[in-house]
Design a protein around this motif. Structure first.
Motif, mmCIF file in Angstrom:
data_model
loop_
_atom_site.group_PDB
_atom_site.id
_atom_site.type_symbol
_atom_site.label_atom_id
_atom_site.label_comp_id
_atom_site.label_asym_id
_atom_site.label_seq_id
_atom_site.Cartn_x
_atom_site.Cartn_y
_atom_site.Cartn_z
ATOM 1 N N MET A 43 0.826 -1.208 0.000
ATOM 2 C CA MET A 43 0.000 0.000 0.000
ATOM 3 C C MET A 43 0.863 1.262 0.000
ATOM 4 S SD MET A 43 -3.290 -0.756 -0.034
ATOM 5 C CE MET A 43 -4.481 -2.042 0.393
ATOM 6 N N SER A 44 1.941 1.230 -0.754
ATOM 7 C CA SER A 44 2.833 2.383 -0.826
ATOM 8 C C SER A 44 3.150 2.741 -2.277
ATOM 9 C CB SER A 44 4.125 2.108 -0.058
ATOM 10 O OG SER A 44 4.844 1.026 -0.633
ATOM 11 N N GLU A 49 -11.274 9.227 -0.295
ATOM 12 C CA GLU A 49 -12.568 8.685 0.140
ATOM 13 C C GLU A 49 -13.476 9.841 0.514
ATOM 14 O OE1 GLU A 49 -12.654 5.331 2.760
ATOM 15 O OE2 GLU A 49 -10.560 4.859 2.375
ATOM 16 N N ARG A 50 -14.578 9.973 -0.228
ATOM 17 C CA ARG A 50 -15.518 11.071 0.037
ATOM 18 C C ARG A 50 -16.954 10.595 0.171
ATOM 19 N NH1 ARG A 50 -13.037 15.250 -4.439
ATOM 20 N NH2 ARG A 50 -11.307 16.051 -3.190
ATOM 21 N N SER A 51 -17.180 9.281 0.079
ATOM 22 C CA SER A 51 -18.540 8.736 0.180
ATOM 23 C C SER A 51 -19.489 9.379 -0.822
ATOM 24 C CB SER A 51 -19.077 8.910 1.609
ATOM 25 O OG SER A 51 -18.258 8.226 2.526
ATOM 26 N N PRO A 64 6.685 6.148 -5.190
ATOM 27 C CA PRO A 64 6.306 4.930 -4.472
ATOM 28 C C PRO A 64 7.286 4.599 -3.351
ATOM 29 C CG PRO A 64 7.327 4.369 -6.559
ATOM 30 C CD PRO A 64 7.170 5.857 -6.558
ATOM 31 N N GLY A 65 6.815 3.789 -2.409
ATOM 32 C CA GLY A 65 7.662 3.269 -1.349
ATOM 33 C C GLY A 65 7.872 4.206 -0.180
ATOM 34 N N GLU A 66 7.238 5.379 -0.200
ATOM 35 C CA GLU A 66 7.505 6.364 0.834
ATOM 36 C C GLU A 66 6.362 6.524 1.836
ATOM 37 O OE1 GLU A 66 8.385 9.930 -1.275
ATOM 38 O OE2 GLU A 66 10.416 9.275 -1.853
ATOM 39 N N GLN A 67 5.124 6.406 1.385
ATOM 40 C CA GLN A 67 3.980 6.646 2.251
ATOM 41 C C GLN A 67 2.980 5.498 2.155
ATOM 42 O OE1 GLN A 67 2.156 10.527 1.630
ATOM 43 N NE2 GLN A 67 4.103 11.366 0.927
ATOM 44 N N PHE A 68 2.413 5.121 3.295
ATOM 45 C CA PHE A 68 1.355 4.112 3.338
ATOM 46 C C PHE A 68 0.019 4.794 3.115
ATOM 47 C CE2 PHE A 68 -1.976 1.839 5.642
ATOM 48 C CZ PHE A 68 -1.787 0.524 5.229
ATOM 49 N N LEU A 69 -0.758 4.284 2.174
ATOM 50 C CA LEU A 69 -2.110 4.780 1.941
ATOM 51 C C LEU A 69 -2.974 3.602 1.511
ATOM 52 C CD1 LEU A 69 -4.152 7.115 1.694
ATOM 53 C CD2 LEU A 69 -3.425 7.364 -0.689
ATOM 54 N N TYR A 70 -3.935 3.266 2.346
ATOM 55 C CA TYR A 70 -4.841 2.154 2.052
ATOM 56 C C TYR A 70 -5.643 2.530 0.812
ATOM 57 C CZ TYR A 70 -7.449 -2.010 3.535
ATOM 58 O OH TYR A 70 -7.997 -3.266 3.623
#
Length: 383
Positions: A169-170, A177-179, A207-213
């Motif tokens: 997830m990076s 996400e705004r529903s 890539p490879g720096e931040q986790f974001l689901y």
């Protein structure tokens, strides 16, 4: 007073027209599904078309073991009441390959297919590992553009994204996400052509720096698997995992639409509770089923590990939660597949325990702590 009443009636009429139009086009547009079906729920297993995942070969038996005193493990008066209050549909505990607790509520039972939501992500990760073992994917560090080269026509930065980046997830892809019917979360869940949705992903940072689901990662993993193996994901799952792990029942995988026929990679696997337990057992046993090595042991260890190989989130492996989850720290060596509305497959290899909880709602935020209590209770009983 007449004007406001007329406006109200016009608004109601317009709402009705929009809602009716949405229902009439749920097979064509993701936004229509988001309007007509509203938020996701466990009934989605019936709403989406699906592809069969046939079982095959000998069934891995789960013989009954000594009945687990769940109330004692949780230090409560009535465990069944707690399960009912939390809208639990199925709860299973397997220890040393024996089924020590099995409880179903409502209309559920051993034969009922329950949707997995993001538990499916852990299955997808396993399929990636098997595809690497088969040589269809060279390694975790292979660029995704080796399989999806058309991404380069949109942004040359896609060449920097590897299979590992998707699994951790990076990837650096944008995800908001705004529903709303047209937001990323709605489109990656409700889209009727998820291959096209995957190709619409946007690069936001390195890539490879931040986790974001991010569910674009899973859609791209589906494209990689499909193109690497030359088979639909559900077919590859059946041949390489579902049959070999000893599943007792056919599963299904929800599709974006009959026309597109692409698996809902982020959430769409549907199976009986005991087969989710068998999947967990595979990881509790180092990838083995009896004397057969189904998943490479190195993959099992890596996928459920913490550390540099699964950067940048210290508690997230390769689509497995391995550390902090919703404020609860998992014990060292334990791993958990987790999905919306409280779908869980909890694996404790050090105690040979697998816990499966499936539900219609989370019910409580302390499931990981309760799973750990069960493990300690079993461990104490076995001492």
């Amino acid at each position: 007073m007449r004007l406001p009443v007329r406006l109200l009636l016009a608004a109601l009429l317009l709402t009705g027209v929009v809602y009716a139009g949405a229902w009439a086009t749920v097979d064509r547009y993701g936004a229509s599904r988001a309007i007509a079906w509203l938020g996701a729920d466990t009934g989605d297993v019936e709403r989406f078309p699906s592809r069969a995942v046939p079982r095959g070969g000998p069934v891995l038996e789960l013989p009954p073991g000594p009945t687990l005193d769940l109330a004692a493990a949780w230090d409560v008066d009535d465990a069944d009441a707690l399960l009912e209050q939390t809208q639990t549909a199925a709860f299973l505990v397997v220890h040393d390959g024996r089924l020590r607790y099995e409880h179903y509520l409502g209309d559920n039972g051993p034969e009922v297919l329950r949707t997995s939501f993001s538990v499916a992500k852990s299955v997808v990760s396993t399929l990636i590992g098997l595809a690497i073992d088969d040589g269809a994917i060279q390694s975790l560090d292979e660029p995704i553009t080796d399989f999806v080269p058309e991404l380069l026509d949109r942004d040359a930065r896609f060449a920097d994204i590897t299979v590992r980046d998707l699994l951790t997830m990076s990837s650096g892809l944008s995800y908001v996400e705004r529903s709303l019917p047209w937001s990323d979360d709605a489109q990656t869940y409700y889209g009727t052509d998820l291959r096209a949705t995957a190709l619409s992903a946007r690069v936001d940072h390195r890539p490879g720096e931040q986790f974001l689901y991010n569910n674009y990662n899973l859609l791209l993993e589906g494209l990689v698997l499909e193109r690497a193996t030359g088979a639909p994901v559900a077919e590859y799952l059946s041949a390489r995992l579902w049959g070999p792990m000893g599943a007792e029942a056919d599963a299904t995988w929800s599709l974006d639409s009959d026309r597109s026929g692409f698996e809902k990679m982020e959430s769409g696997l549907n199976a009986v509770a005991r087969d989710y337990a068998r999947f967990g057992l595979l990881f509790a046993n180092g990838g083995r089923v009896g004397d057969r090595q189904v998943v490479p042991p190195a993959w099992v260890e890596l996928a459920t590990s913490r550390g540099e190989e699964t950067r940048p989130h210290p508690g997230y492996g390769l689509h497995w939660w391995t550390g902090d989850f919703a404020g609860t720290a998992l014990p060292d060596g334990h791993a958990m597949a987790a999905g919306n509305f409280g779908q869980f497959v909890y694996v404790a290899p050090d105690a040979a325990v697998v816990v499966v909880r499936l539900g219609d709602d989370h019910g409580t935020d302390d499931w990981p702590a309760r799973f750990a209590q069960i493990v300690e209770h079993v461990r104490t009983d076995a001492a």
